[in-house]
Design a protein around this motif. Sequence first.
Motif, PDB file in Angstrom:
ATOM      1  N   UNK A 108       0.842  -1.207   0.000  1.00  0.00           N
ATOM      2  CA  UNK A 108       0.000   0.000   0.000  1.00  0.00           C
ATOM      3  C   UNK A 108       0.873   1.251   0.000  1.00  0.00           C
ATOM      4  N   UNK A 109       1.948   1.234   0.770  1.00  0.00           N
ATOM      5  CA  UNK A 109       2.862   2.372   0.793  1.00  0.00           C
ATOM      6  C   UNK A 109       3.530   2.546  -0.565  1.00  0.00           C
ATOM      7  N   UNK A 110       3.855   1.429  -1.218  1.00  0.00           N
ATOM      8  CA  UNK A 110       4.444   1.512  -2.557  1.00  0.00           C
ATOM      9  C   UNK A 110       3.493   2.218  -3.525  1.00  0.00           C
ATOM     10  N   UNK A 111       2.218   1.881  -3.446  1.00  0.00           N
ATOM     11  CA  UNK A 111       1.242   2.532  -4.317  1.00  0.00           C
ATOM     12  C   UNK A 111       1.009   3.985  -3.907  1.00  0.00           C
ATOM     13  N   UNK A 112       1.076   4.261  -2.594  1.00  0.00           N
ATOM     14  CA  UNK A 112       0.864   5.636  -2.115  1.00  0.00           C
ATOM     15  C   UNK A 112       1.916   6.588  -2.669  1.00  0.00           C
ATOM     16  N   UNK A 113       3.135   6.104  -2.845  1.00  0.00           N
ATOM     17  CA  UNK A 113       4.225   6.986  -3.273  1.00  0.00           C
ATOM     18  C   UNK A 113       4.489   6.912  -4.773  1.00  0.00           C
ATOM     19  N   UNK A 114       3.744   6.091  -5.495  1.00  0.00           N
ATOM     20  CA  UNK A 114       3.977   5.928  -6.933  1.00  0.00           C
ATOM     21  C   UNK A 114       3.270   7.044  -7.705  1.00  0.00           C
ATOM     22  N   UNK A 115       4.020   7.795  -8.481  1.00  0.00           N
ATOM     23  CA  UNK A 115       3.448   8.848  -9.318  1.00  0.00           C
ATOM     24  C   UNK A 115       4.420   9.149 -10.453  1.00  0.00           C
ATOM     25  N   UNK A 116       4.104   8.662 -11.633  1.00  0.00           N
ATOM     26  CA  UNK A 116       5.000   8.840 -12.791  1.00  0.00           C
ATOM     27  C   UNK A 116       4.347   9.705 -13.863  1.00  0.00           C
ATOM     28  N   UNK A 117       3.346  10.501 -13.500  1.00  0.00           N
ATOM     29  CA  UNK A 117       2.649  11.307 -14.500  1.00  0.00           C
ATOM     30  C   UNK A 117       3.590  12.206 -15.298  1.00  0.00           C
ATOM     31  N   UNK A 118       4.582  12.855 -14.657  1.00  0.00           N
ATOM     32  CA  UNK A 118       5.452  13.731 -15.465  1.00  0.00           C
ATOM     33  C   UNK A 118       6.415  12.973 -16.380  1.00  0.00           C
ATOM     34  N   UNK A 119       6.549  11.649 -16.197  1.00  0.00           N
ATOM     35  CA  UNK A 119       7.579  10.893 -16.898  1.00  0.00           C
ATOM     36  C   UNK A 119       7.056  10.010 -18.025  1.00  0.00           C
ATOM     37  N   UNK A 120       5.760   9.971 -18.234  1.00  0.00           N
ATOM     38  CA  UNK A 120       5.200   9.019 -19.187  1.00  0.00           C
ATOM     39  C   UNK A 120       5.780   9.176 -20.589  1.00  0.00           C
ATOM     40  N   UNK A 121       6.136  10.395 -20.962  1.00  0.00           N
ATOM     41  CA  UNK A 121       6.680  10.617 -22.297  1.00  0.00           C
ATOM     42  C   UNK A 121       7.992   9.908 -22.540  1.00  0.00           C
ATOM     43  N   UNK A 122       8.642   9.415 -21.493  1.00  0.00           N
ATOM     44  CA  UNK A 122       9.913   8.705 -21.655  1.00  0.00           C
ATOM     45  C   UNK A 122       9.754   7.199 -21.781  1.00  0.00           C
ATOM     46  N   UNK A 123       8.521   6.701 -21.715  1.00  0.00           N
ATOM     47  CA  UNK A 123       8.305   5.263 -21.943  1.00  0.00           C
ATOM     48  C   UNK A 123       8.502   5.002 -23.433  1.00  0.00           C
ATOM     49  N   UNK A 124       9.513   4.215 -23.773  1.00  0.00           N
ATOM     50  CA  UNK A 124       9.916   4.102 -25.163  1.00  0.00           C
ATOM     51  C   UNK A 124       9.625   2.783 -25.832  1.00  0.00           C
ATOM     52  N   UNK A 125       8.812   1.920 -25.217  1.00  0.00           N
ATOM     53  CA  UNK A 125       8.505   0.631 -25.829  1.00  0.00           C
ATOM     54  C   UNK A 125       7.045   0.606 -26.263  1.00  0.00           C
ATOM     55  N   UNK A 126       6.693  -0.239 -27.247  1.00  0.00           N
ATOM     56  CA  UNK A 126       5.282  -0.378 -27.629  1.00  0.00           C
ATOM     57  C   UNK A 126       4.460  -0.831 -26.421  1.00  0.00           C
ATOM     58  N   UNK A 127       3.364  -0.151 -26.182  1.00  0.00           N
ATOM     59  CA  UNK A 127       2.593  -0.382 -24.959  1.00  0.00           C
ATOM     60  C   UNK A 127       1.117  -0.568 -25.269  1.00  0.00           C
ATOM     61  N   UNK A 128       0.544  -1.631 -24.733  1.00  0.00           N
ATOM     62  CA  UNK A 128      -0.900  -1.838 -24.753  1.00  0.00           C
ATOM     63  C   UNK A 128      -1.444  -1.453 -23.389  1.00  0.00           C
ATOM     64  N   UNK A 129      -2.423  -0.581 -23.352  1.00  0.00           N
ATOM     65  CA  UNK A 129      -3.100  -0.201 -22.114  1.00  0.00           C
ATOM     66  C   UNK A 129      -4.492  -0.825 -22.156  1.00  0.00           C
ATOM     67  N   UNK A 130      -4.749  -1.723 -21.219  1.00  0.00           N
ATOM     68  CA  UNK A 130      -5.977  -2.530 -21.244  1.00  0.00           C
ATOM     69  C   UNK A 130      -6.755  -2.286 -19.961  1.00  0.00           C
ATOM     70  N   UNK A 131      -8.056  -2.075 -20.089  1.00  0.00           N
ATOM     71  CA  UNK A 131      -8.864  -1.735 -18.917  1.00  0.00           C
ATOM     72  C   UNK A 131     -10.262  -2.290 -19.070  1.00  0.00           C
ATOM     73  N   UNK A 132     -10.870  -2.670 -17.958  1.00  0.00           N
ATOM     74  CA  UNK A 132     -12.266  -3.072 -17.952  1.00  0.00           C
ATOM     75  C   UNK A 132     -13.177  -1.860 -17.992  1.00  0.00           C
ATOM     76  N   UNK A 133     -14.244  -1.945 -18.754  1.00  0.00           N
ATOM     77  CA  UNK A 133     -15.138  -0.791 -18.902  1.00  0.00           C
ATOM     78  C   UNK A 133     -15.800  -0.393 -17.596  1.00  0.00           C
TER      79      UNK A 133
END
Length: 430
Positions: free
Chosen positions: A182-207
């Motif tokens: 839970x603490x790991x998730x509490x401190x996780x925030x990569x919003x400013x860094x997403x532009x540096x993800x350089x691999x093909x990515x599938x984002x999958x979510x339940x409706x």
Amino acid sequence: MSESMTNTLQYRFDGPEEAPVLILGPSLGTTWHMWDRQVPELAEQWRIFRYDLPGHGGAPAYPAGSVTELTARLLATLDGLGVQRFGYAGCALGGAVGVELALRHPERLASLALIAASPRFGTADEFRQRGVIVRTNGLDPIARSSPDRWFTAGFAAAQPAITDWAVQMVRTTDPGCYIAACEALATFDVRPELGRVGVPTLVLVGSDDQVTGPAEARTLVAGIPDARLAVVPGASHLVPVEQPAAVTDLLVRHFSTAWQHPHDTGQTAIPAAPVKPALAPPAPSAPVAEIAPAAVPAPRAGGRPDPYDAGIKVRREVLGDAHVDRALAQADEFSGDFQEFITRYAWGEVWDRPGLDRRTRSCITLTALVAGGHLDELAFHTRAALRNGLTPAEIKEVLLQAAVYCGVPAANSAFKVAQQVIREETTPSE
């Protein structure tokens, strides 16, 4: 237990030894069995590697309090097995590990799938509050409510065996490892860094995911340069369990067609898995759409960090975002300098010092507030003490000690305040 066991993860392999490695990462509270219905088809083309989070599924209970630490343990496990390059699919917390791999270790990653994931999972307050609940009541309240978070109501009603499996899976998790996650998730925030993800990515979510739903998925897709979105109808948070066929089909198509070869890093590239002939186009139930890339954020200037930056981070971690947001919002020309002062010096210079841990600092702070009769501050520092790891029993001992040295009337008032806060913070929500 050997040091290597504390720095690695429990794992299993499925599929042919000579095939490229595809890693499947679990969600908080689950085990590698959440992927059981994907493995048979995926293992036709890939060597499937699954792992358990610390203290989950009978894994050794060595807590990992950050996504960075979890990622380091995963890489240490893979290094010991000689696995250098791989594809990765992760659900929720497992997805956070996938983003961390893409940002910090891009040379290891061939392709990425993020399932029920987010660049920031809710708020830090929510996860620290969950840690307080578990520390006080154990995992049973979280376990009993897990089907409501993980599955649609129709699925939970129609699949009582799977619902019971979900409850038991959480109930048998080590509480300390769950709190650390839970603490790991509490401190996780990569919003400013997403532009540096350089691999093909599938984002999958339940409706119907109410935990990390389509809005969070679209944030990921908008920020990652080479990302596609797949929304699976009729599924909630644990979409690989609720809609296994749709998820399997999407993963097969993604990893068959989007396996990026490494740049010239000196490594030997593992070839992409062969593409199955006549793969069907995306089904209407699982649309995949291309999204434009986001701009890469500018790096921060170097030099010694301003204590204010550390202070606002620590202040939020200890007191919670909601409290700090209120304090800063109420600041005006008269009180703004004071808010900046306490953030920079009380929180950045003192609370951030390494000489005492936060539990000890909370004990000292509670005692000082009792002595001074500062009951308003005692209330929110009692809340902070719970989130810093003190149990209600330990807070009681602090107040009893304070009664001896600060006076019974002061402690009597303090007990009333602390009792109310503890009741609010430790009662599971229905």
